[in-house]
Design an enzyme around this catalytic site. Sequence first.
Site, PDB file in Angstrom:
ATOM      1  N   ARG A   1     -27.625 -45.409 -20.545  1.00  0.00           N
ATOM      2  CA  ARG A   1     -27.105 -44.082 -20.200  1.00  0.00           C
ATOM      3  C   ARG A   1     -26.090 -44.119 -19.058  1.00  0.00           C
ATOM      4  O   ARG A   1     -25.059 -43.434 -19.125  1.00  0.00           O
ATOM      5  CB  ARG A   1     -28.269 -43.141 -19.882  1.00  0.00           C
ATOM      6  CG  ARG A   1     -27.854 -41.701 -19.640  1.00  0.00           C
ATOM      7  CD  ARG A   1     -29.073 -40.851 -19.348  1.00  0.00           C
ATOM      8  NE  ARG A   1     -29.879 -40.618 -20.533  1.00  0.00           N
ATOM      9  CZ  ARG A   1     -29.746 -39.560 -21.338  1.00  0.00           C
ATOM     10  NH1 ARG A   1     -28.823 -38.657 -21.074  1.00  0.00           N
ATOM     11  NH2 ARG A   1     -30.511 -39.420 -22.390  1.00  0.00           N
TER      12      ARG A   1
ATOM     13  N   TYR B   1     -35.505 -51.065 -27.844  1.00  0.00           N
ATOM     14  CA  TYR B   1     -34.212 -51.504 -28.362  1.00  0.00           C
ATOM     15  C   TYR B   1     -33.426 -52.230 -27.281  1.00  0.00           C
ATOM     16  O   TYR B   1     -33.628 -52.008 -26.092  1.00  0.00           O
ATOM     17  CB  TYR B   1     -33.405 -50.355 -28.962  1.00  0.00           C
ATOM     18  CG  TYR B   1     -33.246 -49.118 -28.122  1.00  0.00           C
ATOM     19  CD1 TYR B   1     -32.244 -49.010 -27.166  1.00  0.00           C
ATOM     20  CD2 TYR B   1     -34.091 -48.024 -28.318  1.00  0.00           C
ATOM     21  CE1 TYR B   1     -32.080 -47.860 -26.423  1.00  0.00           C
ATOM     22  CE2 TYR B   1     -33.940 -46.869 -27.575  1.00  0.00           C
ATOM     23  CZ  TYR B   1     -32.934 -46.792 -26.633  1.00  0.00           C
ATOM     24  OH  TYR B   1     -32.779 -45.645 -25.895  1.00  0.00           O
TER      25      TYR B   1
ATOM     26  N   ASP C   1     -28.690 -29.544 -23.264  1.00  0.00           N
ATOM     27  CA  ASP C   1     -30.070 -29.204 -22.916  1.00  0.00           C
ATOM     28  C   ASP C   1     -30.182 -27.839 -22.257  1.00  0.00           C
ATOM     29  O   ASP C   1     -31.218 -27.175 -22.373  1.00  0.00           O
ATOM     30  CB  ASP C   1     -30.657 -30.260 -21.978  1.00  0.00           C
ATOM     31  CG  ASP C   1     -31.079 -31.523 -22.696  1.00  0.00           C
ATOM     32  OD1 ASP C   1     -31.042 -31.547 -23.943  1.00  0.00           O
ATOM     33  OD2 ASP C   1     -31.459 -32.495 -22.012  1.00  0.00           O
TER      34      ASP C   1
ATOM     35  N   GLU D   1     -20.912 -30.033  -9.926  1.00  0.00           N
ATOM     36  CA  GLU D   1     -22.198 -30.703 -10.135  1.00  0.00           C
ATOM     37  C   GLU D   1     -22.982 -30.684  -8.819  1.00  0.00           C
ATOM     38  O   GLU D   1     -22.423 -30.972  -7.757  1.00  0.00           O
ATOM     39  CB  GLU D   1     -21.946 -32.150 -10.588  1.00  0.00           C
ATOM     40  CG  GLU D   1     -23.099 -33.111 -10.467  1.00  0.00           C
ATOM     41  CD  GLU D   1     -24.298 -32.706 -11.298  1.00  0.00           C
ATOM     42  OE1 GLU D   1     -25.411 -32.745 -10.756  1.00  0.00           O
ATOM     43  OE2 GLU D   1     -24.104 -32.362 -12.479  1.00  0.00           O
TER      44      GLU D   1
END
Length: 393
Positions: free
Chosen positions: A108, A220, A296, A34
Amino acid sequence: MAPARTLAIAGAGIGGLTAALALNRIGYRIILFEREAHLTETGAGLQLSPNASHILIDLGLEQRLSAAAVAPDAISIINARSGRETVRIPLGEKIRARHGAPYWLLHRPDLQAALLAQVEATPGIELRLGWQFDDVSNDTNGVTVTQRRSMSRRQDHVQALIGADGAWSAVRRQVFPEVRAQFSGRIAWRGMIDATRVPDGFDRRRVQLRMGSDAHLVAYPMAGAGHVNLVAIVNDQWRRPGWNEIGDPTEIVRHFAAWHGGARAMIEAVTNWRKWALFEVPGGAFAKDHIVMLGDAAHAMLPFAAQGAAMAIEDAAVLARCIKAQPDDLPAAFRNYESLRRGRIARVQRTSRRNGQIYHLKGAPRIARDRTMQLLGGARLLARQDWLYGWRA
């Protein structure tokens, strides 16, 4: 010769972390690298429908995630100008009974932290932070993957490379240069309302979808501190790549000046806005020789079906299944993966685009939309999502 049963994954986001766990479980050593030196997600929320949550539960994450998630009772679809509810789509125990897994609302960072903790506790997964994809070359036995960090380089000869490095994928740019992200003409604003600033009347048991002319607003609840996640979608030609630009609050307030007071109160309760231009990768980029894409990086989509993270999680599960079925011929396994994913991804992308159009109707089409939703009712609207929420790897 490539090391036996070793795979490299570029990108340690939700898709890459899920893929590392799924592929390790079928017996592969994983090198997961990463570019970021620290995995620190920003404070956005996400919705995980049963097609994704069941995969995470199967990977052993139910205890970690259920403690950090909200399982909402319903989605309330609300008229932007009047503030009245048009229809309520049931979730909660109804959707779990229907599909065998929960509909979760998650911060997230909590999802990423749970996946990361599982990865770090799993023997056979090597996580390399601060290493960026640089180059990949194919040979008959696999690929050589080059990574860089500052002036340093390192190479690994592995059986295959999985590109999971996001919408602006460096792997896709090299392997599929003809496949490019396309701007949608819309931008998303996101913010978090502190628990002490949540307007009166917000129901913490539900997702709110407010639909108005050329814009919509989703709110939400988040677990824990009692925050509320807010996402506003508007038409705009600002198109800078990335997804964490600081937003000017006065600009977003102007966009929603004519909306019902309840919506305006929520927008004004956000103290820090971020915005990002909405791009998609229509058609997608899936597989070539010993290189395969997911999430993605393969098929970035608009967020109007709340399926971006879910599709990356699905990709990881299907890829693991295909590799398990054809471990001695990974290019063939990748072609099978592509054949299984291309049609479903295309349908979800079309649904997301169509939802975006439906949410933003005005005039007579808007009135017809609302009447149709009321006639169908929440239960039938939920049943229309069976093809999406009922999918199993």
